[in-house]
Design a protein around this motif. Structure first.
Motif, mmCIF file in Angstrom:
data_model
loop_
_atom_site.group_PDB
_atom_site.id
_atom_site.type_symbol
_atom_site.label_atom_id
_atom_site.label_comp_id
_atom_site.label_asym_id
_atom_site.label_seq_id
_atom_site.Cartn_x
_atom_site.Cartn_y
_atom_site.Cartn_z
ATOM 1 N N ARG A 44 36.425 33.148 40.658
ATOM 2 C CA ARG A 44 36.821 34.553 40.636
ATOM 3 C C ARG A 44 35.616 35.420 40.297
ATOM 4 N NH1 ARG A 44 42.475 34.792 41.307
ATOM 5 N NH2 ARG A 44 43.005 32.659 41.934
ATOM 6 N N MET A 45 35.389 36.450 41.117
ATOM 7 C CA MET A 45 34.362 37.451 40.837
ATOM 8 C C MET A 45 35.065 38.712 40.360
ATOM 9 S SD MET A 45 31.220 38.638 40.784
ATOM 10 C CE MET A 45 30.239 37.457 41.730
ATOM 11 N N ILE A 46 34.930 39.016 39.071
ATOM 12 C CA ILE A 46 35.577 40.191 38.491
ATOM 13 C C ILE A 46 34.695 41.418 38.722
ATOM 14 C CG2 ILE A 46 36.398 41.248 36.354
ATOM 15 C CD1 ILE A 46 36.748 38.358 35.293
ATOM 16 N N VAL A 47 35.305 42.480 39.207
ATOM 17 C CA VAL A 47 34.666 43.788 39.287
ATOM 18 C C VAL A 47 35.358 44.682 38.261
ATOM 19 C CG1 VAL A 47 34.224 45.817 40.716
ATOM 20 C CG2 VAL A 47 34.081 43.526 41.724
ATOM 21 N N GLU A 80 39.985 47.235 36.690
ATOM 22 C CA GLU A 80 39.455 48.483 36.172
ATOM 23 C C GLU A 80 40.199 48.925 34.917
ATOM 24 O OE1 GLU A 80 42.482 49.866 39.341
ATOM 25 O OE2 GLU A 80 41.137 48.151 39.018
ATOM 26 N N GLY A 81 39.609 49.873 34.221
ATOM 27 C CA GLY A 81 40.239 50.449 33.033
ATOM 28 C C GLY A 81 39.298 50.438 31.850
ATOM 29 N N VAL A 86 38.115 46.720 30.305
ATOM 30 C CA VAL A 86 39.187 45.797 30.679
ATOM 31 C C VAL A 86 38.612 44.583 31.416
ATOM 32 C CG1 VAL A 86 41.223 45.504 32.154
ATOM 33 C CG2 VAL A 86 41.000 47.552 30.725
ATOM 34 N N GLY A 87 37.724 44.818 32.372
ATOM 35 C CA GLY A 87 37.129 43.715 33.124
ATOM 36 C C GLY A 87 36.254 42.818 32.272
ATOM 37 N N TYR A 88 35.405 43.427 31.440
ATOM 38 C CA TYR A 88 34.533 42.626 30.575
ATOM 39 C C TYR A 88 35.345 41.841 29.547
ATOM 40 C CZ TYR A 88 30.226 44.678 32.395
ATOM 41 O OH TYR A 88 29.184 45.039 33.206
ATOM 42 N N ALA A 93 37.510 36.556 27.655
ATOM 43 C CA ALA A 93 38.623 35.638 27.363
ATOM 44 C C ALA A 93 38.498 34.315 28.112
ATOM 45 C CB ALA A 93 39.949 36.301 27.725
ATOM 46 N N GLN A 94 37.595 34.241 29.095
ATOM 47 C CA GLN A 94 37.414 33.003 29.868
ATOM 48 C C GLN A 94 36.259 32.161 29.311
ATOM 49 O OE1 GLN A 94 39.953 32.957 31.943
ATOM 50 N NE2 GLN A 94 40.290 35.134 31.465
#
Length: 325
Positions: A44-47, A80-81, A86-88, A93-94
């Protein structure tokens, strides 16, 4: 305090090749996965911002480049948020899971300096900085402002409403630096992405925005928006914006680049870290990387691993000094 900060490393940093390994089909050269130590799965690539802005474009380009380098499937998730928090926080958490990555930028450093979050850059595993991305100060086509000096003068007289894509974003930083350099204050309206800033400018919600060239080039070429100045050390060499003067030329001593890159969660194995670094190196050698850099009018200053960590430490110190009250 002098506002002008240079965040671009001098020269190209050489990265030592991973010894004793050779490239195999579907694996980056020298990767631990080629020896069976790490094999990516359901990556997963989180933006950490919404779709349509510079971070989204960066995340999708990185994901595509890493897929080509590794043969893995990488799914992009916009989380987003909270101006990126929120993303970071989701990546935080991972912890220990090398199948998560995040399209990162200067917010990684500015959020912990200005907001109560659980992490800082040392909580993660920095993999690769792709390059540097300065911003342009832009206005609607019918704006009375013709220069960045006009914007400063108006802020001193009647006030100016500016857009920022996230309350602790690059836009917030550069407008803060201009305020410090020129002894003015701007009224701010936060948005969640560069695309929303553009909509706010075109809709008349805000008067002035600070956007990366890649985010706003289409509107500049169509004539819907105009660039007043670039917040860079020197004028861009890219033909499309070569005529845009720097803020420094207009008497505003501010130049600040946003870096773009990707990180992994903290506490992943050395094998997984080396795997993603090798994949990043392969991406940087590809035509896709060159296309991404040139289409987004960026500076191609790629660095990896420990060199990236050193860069983040210095950049964080520079930001802390700039944002100090």
């Amino acid at each position: 305090m002098k506002s002008r900060i240079t965040t671009t490393l001098i020269g190209v940093v050489a990265v030592a090749a991973l010894a004793g390994c050779s490239s195999s089909a579907g694996q980056p050269a020298g990767s631990a996965a080629a020896e069976g130590a790490f094999e990516p799965s359901d990556v997963r690539m989180i933006v950490p911002f919404s779709a349509g802005g510079g971070s989204d474009a960066s995340g999708r380009a990185i994901a595509s480049g890493l897929e080509a380098a590794t043969g893995a499937t990488i799914t992009v998730e916009n989380r987003e948020g909270g101006s990126g928090a929120v993303g970071y926080s989701h990546l935080f958490a991972q912890d220990g899971d090398p199948n998560y990555l995040l399209a990162s930028e200067t917010t990684l450093l500015s959020l912990p300096l200005t907001t109560d979050v659980e992490y800082n850059y040392e909580s993660f595993t920095p993999i690769m900085k792709l390059g540097d991305d300065y911003t342009l100060v832009v206005v609607p086509a019918d704006s009375p402002f013709q220069t960045c000096t006009d914007v400063v003068d108006a802020a001193k007289a009647d006030g100016v409403v500016v857009a920022v894509s996230g309350a602790i974003s690059l836009d917030e930083i550069v407008f803060t630096l201009v305020e410090q350099d020129q002894d003015v204050e701007f009224d701010r309206v936060p948005f969640e992405s560069g695309s929303e800033v553009i909509a706010g400018l075109l809709g008349g919600t805000v008067e002035v925005g600070s956007l990366n060239p890649g985010e706003v080039l289409g509107q500049l070429e169509s004539g819907d928006l105009r660039a007043l100045c670039s917040l860079s050390e020197e004028r861009y060499e890219y033909e499309q914006i070569a005529d845009v003067p720097t803020a420094i030329e207009q008497g505003i001593d501010v130049a600040f680049a946003q870096w773009r890159g990707f990180i992994a969660p903290g506490n992943i194995s050395d094998e997984a870290r080396d795997y993603w670094i090798a994949a990043g190196e392969e991406f940087a050698a590809s035509e896709a990387y060159t296309t991404y850099i040139e289409e987004n009018l960026m500076q191609p200053n790629a660095i990896y691993g420990d060199e990236f960590v050193e860069y983040l430490a210095q950049n964080s110190a520079d930001l802390e000094a700039a944002l100090a009250p």
